[in-house]
Design a protein around this motif. Structure first.
Motif, PDB file in Angstrom:
ATOM      1  N   PRO A 237      66.627  67.660  -6.220  1.00 45.03           N
ATOM      2  CA  PRO A 237      66.680  66.484  -7.090  1.00 45.03           C
ATOM      3  C   PRO A 237      66.369  65.177  -6.371  1.00 45.03           C
ATOM      4  CG  PRO A 237      68.890  67.162  -6.486  1.00 45.03           C
ATOM      5  CD  PRO A 237      67.947  68.190  -5.914  1.00 45.03           C
ATOM      6  N   GLN A 238      66.318  65.210  -5.028  1.00 48.25           N
ATOM      7  CA  GLN A 238      66.086  63.999  -4.256  1.00 48.25           C
ATOM      8  C   GLN A 238      65.071  64.251  -3.155  1.00 48.25           C
ATOM      9  OE1 GLN A 238      70.397  63.217  -3.342  1.00 48.25           O
ATOM     10  NE2 GLN A 238      69.679  61.137  -3.712  1.00 48.25           N
ATOM     11  N   LEU A 239      64.389  63.173  -2.765  1.00 45.73           N
ATOM     12  CA  LEU A 239      63.462  63.206  -1.647  1.00 45.73           C
ATOM     13  C   LEU A 239      63.526  61.849  -0.973  1.00 45.73           C
ATOM     14  CD1 LEU A 239      61.116  64.537  -0.031  1.00 45.73           C
ATOM     15  CD2 LEU A 239      59.565  63.575  -1.752  1.00 45.73           C
ATOM     16  N   ALA A 240      63.487  61.846   0.348  1.00 43.73           N
ATOM     17  CA  ALA A 240      63.432  60.605   1.117  1.00 43.73           C
ATOM     18  C   ALA A 240      62.096  60.552   1.852  1.00 43.73           C
ATOM     19  CB  ALA A 240      64.586  60.532   2.110  1.00 43.73           C
ATOM     20  N   ILE A 241      61.542  59.368   1.927  1.00 49.81           N
ATOM     21  CA  ILE A 241      60.292  59.137   2.644  1.00 49.81           C
ATOM     22  C   ILE A 241      60.535  58.022   3.638  1.00 49.81           C
ATOM     23  CG2 ILE A 241      57.956  58.216   2.424  1.00 49.81           C
ATOM     24  CD1 ILE A 241      57.754  59.547  -0.259  1.00 49.81           C
ATOM     25  N   GLU A 242      60.097  58.239   4.890  1.00 53.40           N
ATOM     26  CA  GLU A 242      60.143  57.154   5.860  1.00 53.40           C
ATOM     27  C   GLU A 242      58.710  56.761   6.189  1.00 53.40           C
ATOM     28  OE1 GLU A 242      61.845  57.965   9.687  1.00 53.40           O
ATOM     29  OE2 GLU A 242      61.126  60.015   9.678  1.00 53.40           O
ATOM     30  N   VAL A 243      58.461  55.453   6.233  1.00 53.78           N
ATOM     31  CA  VAL A 243      57.121  54.923   6.417  1.00 53.78           C
ATOM     32  C   VAL A 243      57.102  53.974   7.596  1.00 53.78           C
ATOM     33  CG1 VAL A 243      55.245  53.608   5.354  1.00 53.78           C
ATOM     34  CG2 VAL A 243      56.711  55.043   3.925  1.00 53.78           C
TER      35      VAL A 243
ATOM     36  N   TYR B 116      64.510  61.906  -7.688  1.00 56.33           N
ATOM     37  CA  TYR B 116      64.965  60.587  -7.240  1.00 56.33           C
ATOM     38  C   TYR B 116      64.374  60.365  -5.854  1.00 56.33           C
ATOM     39  CZ  TYR B 116      68.039  56.630  -6.342  1.00 56.33           C
ATOM     40  OH  TYR B 116      68.525  55.370  -6.088  1.00 56.33           O
ATOM     41  N   LEU B 117      63.589  59.301  -5.697  1.00 56.03           N
ATOM     42  CA  LEU B 117      62.856  59.063  -4.459  1.00 56.03           C
ATOM     43  C   LEU B 117      63.379  57.823  -3.738  1.00 56.03           C
ATOM     44  CD1 LEU B 117      60.439  59.961  -2.704  1.00 56.03           C
ATOM     45  CD2 LEU B 117      59.020  58.465  -4.104  1.00 56.03           C
ATOM     46  N   THR B 118      63.806  58.022  -2.512  1.00 53.93           N
ATOM     47  CA  THR B 118      64.224  56.920  -1.648  1.00 53.93           C
ATOM     48  C   THR B 118      63.140  56.707  -0.603  1.00 53.93           C
ATOM     49  OG1 THR B 118      66.557  57.483  -1.915  1.00 53.93           O
ATOM     50  CG2 THR B 118      65.982  56.105  -0.028  1.00 53.93           C
ATOM     51  N   VAL B 119      62.693  55.467  -0.444  1.00 55.23           N
ATOM     52  CA  VAL B 119      61.687  55.130   0.560  1.00 55.23           C
ATOM     53  C   VAL B 119      62.319  54.185   1.567  1.00 55.23           C
ATOM     54  CG1 VAL B 119      59.451  54.048   1.011  1.00 55.23           C
ATOM     55  CG2 VAL B 119      59.764  55.453  -1.037  1.00 55.23           C
ATOM     56  N   PHE B 120      62.172  54.521   2.846  1.00 55.07           N
ATOM     57  CA  PHE B 120      62.657  53.674   3.939  1.00 55.07           C
ATOM     58  C   PHE B 120      61.452  53.155   4.705  1.00 55.07           C
ATOM     59  CE2 PHE B 120      63.908  53.495   8.531  1.00 55.07           C
ATOM     60  CZ  PHE B 120      64.584  52.293   8.455  1.00 55.07           C
ATOM     61  N   ILE B 121      61.271  51.838   4.708  1.00 55.97           N
ATOM     62  CA  ILE B 121      60.200  51.223   5.502  1.00 55.97           C
ATOM     63  C   ILE B 121      60.782  50.896   6.868  1.00 55.97           C
ATOM     64  CG2 ILE B 121      58.548  49.349   5.727  1.00 55.97           C
ATOM     65  CD1 ILE B 121      58.659  48.986   2.695  1.00 55.97           C
ATOM     66  N   ASP B 122      60.254  51.560   7.878  1.00 60.55           N
ATOM     67  CA  ASP B 122      60.674  51.348   9.264  1.00 60.55           C
ATOM     68  C   ASP B 122      59.607  50.501   9.949  1.00 60.55           C
ATOM     69  OD1 ASP B 122      61.908  51.476  11.710  1.00 60.55           O
ATOM     70  OD2 ASP B 122      61.353  53.557  12.112  1.00 60.55           O
ATOM     71  N   ASP B 123      59.706  49.221   9.818  1.00 68.77           N
ATOM     72  CA  ASP B 123      58.820  48.211  10.405  1.00 68.77           C
ATOM     73  C   ASP B 123      57.534  47.964   9.621  1.00 68.77           C
ATOM     74  OD1 ASP B 123      60.614  47.734  12.508  1.00 68.77           O
ATOM     75  OD2 ASP B 123      59.686  49.274  13.755  1.00 68.77           O
TER      76      ASP B 123
ATOM     77  N   ALA C  83      49.571  53.028   3.454  1.00 61.42           N
ATOM     78  CA  ALA C  83      51.006  53.329   3.381  1.00 61.42           C
ATOM     79  C   ALA C  83      51.758  52.358   2.484  1.00 61.42           C
ATOM     80  CB  ALA C  83      51.617  53.314   4.784  1.00 61.42           C
ATOM     81  N   ALA C  84      51.179  51.198   2.207  1.00 64.37           N
ATOM     82  CA  ALA C  84      51.827  50.203   1.343  1.00 64.37           C
ATOM     83  C   ALA C  84      51.969  50.696  -0.094  1.00 64.37           C
ATOM     84  CB  ALA C  84      51.044  48.892   1.372  1.00 64.37           C
TER      85      ALA C  84
ATOM     86  N   ILE D  80      68.902  66.593   1.775  1.00 71.76           N
ATOM     87  CA  ILE D  80      67.814  65.826   1.185  1.00 71.76           C
ATOM     88  C   ILE D  80      66.580  65.947   2.091  1.00 71.76           C
ATOM     89  CG2 ILE D  80      67.001  63.552   0.455  1.00 71.76           C
ATOM     90  CD1 ILE D  80      69.958  62.801   0.028  1.00 71.76           C
ATOM     91  N   PRO D  81      65.479  66.489   1.570  1.00 74.93           N
ATOM     92  CA  PRO D  81      64.268  66.590   2.392  1.00 74.93           C
ATOM     93  C   PRO D  81      63.690  65.211   2.692  1.00 74.93           C
ATOM     94  CG  PRO D  81      64.005  67.721   0.272  1.00 74.93           C
ATOM     95  CD  PRO D  81      65.328  67.057   0.256  1.00 74.93           C
ATOM     96  N   VAL D  82      63.052  65.084   3.855  1.00 76.22           N
ATOM     97  CA  VAL D  82      62.453  63.824   4.292  1.00 76.22           C
ATOM     98  C   VAL D  82      60.996  64.065   4.671  1.00 76.22           C
ATOM     99  CG1 VAL D  82      62.533  61.951   5.980  1.00 76.22           C
ATOM    100  CG2 VAL D  82      64.660  62.989   5.193  1.00 76.22           C
ATOM    101  N   LEU D  83      60.110  63.263   4.110  1.00 77.29           N
ATOM    102  CA  LEU D  83      58.717  63.252   4.527  1.00 77.29           C
ATOM    103  C   LEU D  83      58.491  61.993   5.353  1.00 77.29           C
ATOM    104  CD1 LEU D  83      56.876  64.201   1.197  1.00 77.29           C
ATOM    105  CD2 LEU D  83      57.304  65.668   3.174  1.00 77.29           C
ATOM    106  N   SER D  84      57.816  62.155   6.480  1.00 76.10           N
ATOM    107  CA  SER D  84      57.587  61.036   7.382  1.00 76.10           C
ATOM    108  C   SER D  84      56.108  60.668   7.406  1.00 76.10           C
ATOM    109  CB  SER D  84      58.062  61.414   8.785  1.00 76.10           C
ATOM    110  OG  SER D  84      57.957  60.324   9.645  1.00 76.10           O
ATOM    111  N   PHE D  85      55.822  59.384   7.216  1.00 81.14           N
ATOM    112  CA  PHE D  85      54.469  58.858   7.271  1.00 81.14           C
ATOM    113  C   PHE D  85      54.411  57.857   8.413  1.00 81.14           C
ATOM    114  CE2 PHE D  85      55.162  60.337   3.035  1.00 81.14           C
ATOM    115  CZ  PHE D  85      53.947  60.873   2.625  1.00 81.14           C
ATOM    116  N   ARG D  86      53.910  58.307   9.559  1.00 83.05           N
ATOM    117  CA  ARG D  86      53.894  57.468  10.762  1.00 83.05           C
ATOM    118  C   ARG D  86      52.506  57.413  11.371  1.00 83.05           C
ATOM    119  NH1 ARG D  86      58.379  55.587  12.538  1.00 83.05           N
ATOM    120  NH2 ARG D  86      60.337  56.333  11.709  1.00 83.05           N
ATOM    121  N   GLY D  87      52.142  56.240  11.859  1.00 87.11           N
ATOM    122  CA  GLY D  87      50.851  56.089  12.521  1.00 87.11           C
ATOM    123  C   GLY D  87      49.693  56.183  11.556  1.00 87.11           C
TER     124      GLY D  87
END
Length: 128
Positions: A39-45, A72-79, A85-86, A9-16
Motif C-alpha cells: 500500500p506504500q512506496l518511498a522514493i529517494e531522489v 501512497y507515495l512518499t518522496v524524499f528529496i536528498d539535496d 528527477a524534478a 515499505i519498499p524504497v526506490l532510489s534515484f541517484r546520480g
C-alpha cells in the motif's frame, strides 16, 4: 530496492545520472511491486541529470500504480531533484526534504529534451 528502516515499505532510489537502462529496470521493479500489492512506496531522489523520456516512463508507471492500487507515495528529496528527477516529487502524497534542496528545472540536464508544450502537457497529466 531497499526498505525503510524498521518497516516493510519498499524504497526506490534515484541517484546520480538517470539513464534509460536504469529507468527500464525501475519500471520492471515497479511491476514487481504492483504484484506484491504494497500500500506504500518511498522514493529517494538525489539527481540532476538523465533521460527525460526514461523518467517520464517511470513517472507514468507510478501514476498508474497510484490510481489502480491506491498506492501512497512518499518522496524524499536528498539535496537535488533537478532535471528529469524534478518530475518525481509531483507524484508524492507526502513530500519530505533535506534541510537544503534544489528542486525544479525539468529540462536542465535532460538528454534529448522535448518541446516545452509537450513536456508541460505530460507533467500536468501526472499531477491532475
Amino acid at each position: 530496492m531497499a526498505s525503510v528502516e524498521g518497516t516493510q515499505i519498499p524504497v526506490l532510489s534515484f541517484r546520480g545520472y538517470l539513464s534509460d537502462e536504469e529507468m527500464v529496470s525501475v519500471v520492471q521493479e515497479i511491476d514487481r511491486l504492483a504484484e506484491r500489492q504494497s500500500p506504500q512506496l518511498a522514493i529517494e531522489v538525489s539527481s540532476s541529470s538523465g533521460s527525460l523520456q526514461g523518467v517520464l516512463e517511470v513517472a507514468k508507471k507510478l501514476y498508474e500504480l497510484k490510481r489502480s492500487k491506491q498506492l501512497y507515495l512518499t518522496v524524499f528529496i536528498d539535496d537535488l531533484a533537478v532535471g528529469p528527477a524534478a518530475l518525481l516529487p509531483f507524484l508524492a502524497d507526502e513530500l519530505l526534504i533535506s534541510p537544503v534542496v534544489s528542486w525544479g528545472d525539468i529540462p536542465s540536464g535532460a538528454d534529448h529534451s522535448m518541446p516545452m508544450n509537450l513536456l508541460r502537457s505530460r507533467v500536468r497529466s501526472l499531477i491532475a
